[in-house]
Motif scaffolding. Structure first.
Motif: not given
Length: 183
Positions: A76-104
């Motif tokens: 049911p999903l449609v993804w208009t794939f942009s490699p740069v947008n995907t790298l920005v999104a998952w890069g920010l997500g990885l930074l956020l996740g790493t911050n939360l895990v390190l705080a924990w």
């Protein structure tokens, strides 16, 4: 270099933390792509992918938002794939996740060792949460159609680099605090 080694060692020896950081990255990245309009519903089912426009990889739609190069339909999903947008999104997500895990992790280490550094509570992850929300919060307001969205829309191009800098600074702080508690 010592900070990167400490960061890697604290995550490598804790597979649950590494999985949590990756999970937060995937969820945040998916939410970011959904709110920016790169990921949406309306797929016809099945799996279909085409990438006809690789020459448009660096064409910008707006600040820190790039043109898609292909289309991926998965169920049911449609993804208009942009490699740069995907790298920005998952890069920010990885930074956020790493911050939360390190705080924990820092919270657990300080509780086990009886060591309490200033800012080693979960409040030290507050900058990470605020910075992580800086990218998606205006998009959520726009998506919901709230009047405040108009005021925030002009600030949105500055929020992605600001969030990245705050997440990196918070990551350095948490890694240094963790290094001082372990060694």
């Amino acid at each position: 270099m010592k900070l990167l080694r400490t960061l890697w060692e604290s995550l490598r020896h804790w597979p649950l933390g590494l999985g949590l950081a990756g999970g937060v990255a995937l969820v945040y990245g998916g939410l970011f792509l959904w709110l920016t309009g790169d990921l949406g519903g309306g797929g016809g089912g099945g799996l279909h992918a085409t990438f006809p426009s690789w020459e448009r990889v660096w064409e910008a739609r707006g600040p820190f938002h790039f043109e898609p190069v292909g289309l991926i339909e998965a169920g049911p999903l449609v993804w208009t794939f942009s490699p740069v947008n995907t790298l920005v999104a998952w890069g920010l997500g990885l930074l956020l996740g790493t911050n939360l895990v390190l705080a924990w992790r820092l919270r657990r280490v300080s509780r086990i060792c009886g060591w309490q550094a200033s800012g080693s509570t979960l409040l030290s992850s507050l900058p990470a949460l605020l910075a992580g929300g800086a990218c998606c919060a205006p998009l959520v307001l726009i998506w919901l159609g709230l009047p405040l969205a108009r005021a925030l829309a002009s600030m949105t191009p500055w929020l992605i680099p600001l969030a990245t800098l705050l997440l990196l600074a918070s990551l350095v702080y948490l890694t240094m605090a963790l290094a001082s508690s372990i060694y």
